[in-house]
Enzyme design. Sequence first.
Site, PDB file in Angstrom:
ATOM      1  CG  HIS A  94      46.279  40.293  38.901  1.00 13.70           C
ATOM      2  ND1 HIS A  94      46.465  40.645  40.229  1.00 13.70           N
ATOM      3  CD2 HIS A  94      45.527  41.281  38.358  1.00 13.70           C
ATOM      4  CE1 HIS A  94      45.857  41.788  40.454  1.00 13.70           C
ATOM      5  NE2 HIS A  94      45.268  42.200  39.354  1.00 13.70           N
ATOM      6  CG  HIS A  96      40.993  42.300  41.530  1.00 14.16           C
ATOM      7  ND1 HIS A  96      40.529  43.542  41.170  1.00 14.16           N
ATOM      8  CD2 HIS A  96      42.258  42.232  41.046  1.00 14.16           C
ATOM      9  CE1 HIS A  96      41.464  44.197  40.494  1.00 14.16           C
ATOM     10  NE2 HIS A  96      42.530  43.413  40.404  1.00 14.16           N
ATOM     11  CG  ASP A 119      52.110  22.527  54.376  1.00 15.02           C
ATOM     12  OD1 ASP A 119      53.108  22.179  55.051  1.00 15.02           O
ATOM     13  OD2 ASP A 119      50.982  22.023  54.521  1.00 15.02           O
ATOM     14  CG  HIS A 168      46.022  46.081  42.326  1.00 12.24           C
ATOM     15  ND1 HIS A 168      46.888  46.250  41.275  1.00 12.24           N
ATOM     16  CD2 HIS A 168      44.960  45.401  41.819  1.00 12.24           C
ATOM     17  CE1 HIS A 168      46.368  45.715  40.182  1.00 12.24           C
ATOM     18  NE2 HIS A 168      45.202  45.198  40.496  1.00 12.24           N
ATOM     19  CE1 TYR A 226      52.409  16.457  52.902  1.00 14.19           C
ATOM     20  CE2 TYR A 226      52.395  16.837  50.543  1.00 14.19           C
ATOM     21  CZ  TYR A 226      51.718  16.684  51.738  1.00 14.19           C
ATOM     22  OH  TYR A 226      50.356  16.769  51.753  1.00 14.19           O
TER      23      TYR A 226
HETATM   24 ZN    ZN Z   1      44.123  43.866  39.223  1.00  8.04          ZN
END
Ligand code: ZN
Length: 229
Positions: A94, A96, A119, A168, A226
């Site tokens: 995660h 930002h 891709d 978010h 590939y």
């Molecule tokens: Zn966050």
Amino acid sequence: MLAALRAEVLEANLELVRRGLLLYTFGNASGLSREQGLVVIKPSGVPYEKMTPADMVIADLDGRVVEGSLRPSSDLPTHVALYRAFPSIGGVVHTHSRHATAWAQACREIPCFGTTHADYFHGPVPVTEPLTPAEIESGYEANTGMAIIRLMEGRDPLGCPAALVAGHAPFCWGESVTEAVHTAVIVEELAAMASETLAINPAAAPISHALRDRHHFRKHGPGAYYGQK
Ligand SMILES: [Zn+2]
């Protein structure tokens, strides 16, 4: 316990910093041992330059800490929700990061404007519905995971290895935490390219399904050809 995975998770977190996807201590990466049912995740709020493998926190798939003296990342309940729902994944990231977060804040999915995108994603990078006040007030991080899981119904998590959480930022995943970091870097680039595409031509349309499918399935699935695998 899980020394190799601790080292890989630390390295993944540091790679997010090197790639410019994080400011301060925002963001988190975790890796899963499916055999042991244990997650290794970054501790909460520790400066990256001071982190060691021993600082990583180990939790079970219910989010209970089983080893570690530091508190885990506060997003741990989102990570474990994704691991429980998507059996094919082994890492969650995660961030930002700026461009992907801008699309999440705009509550817009990132359209598949080109083959770079295809891709990695068989379609757009999707965006969740906004969380309700009740979902925010109680069990917020777990409910963030549930919003992603609802969004992913009918999609293959490895054919769509990220989602934008409305208002978010992105959550990304992969077969390992190293793969999940790779996805996070790519999602940031796809988001930046999509913004530029629309700046040049506000009427730009997604590529054809034929071109999308050719690029996606030469890298993924039973017919992949590939690379050197
Ligand atoms: Zn966050």
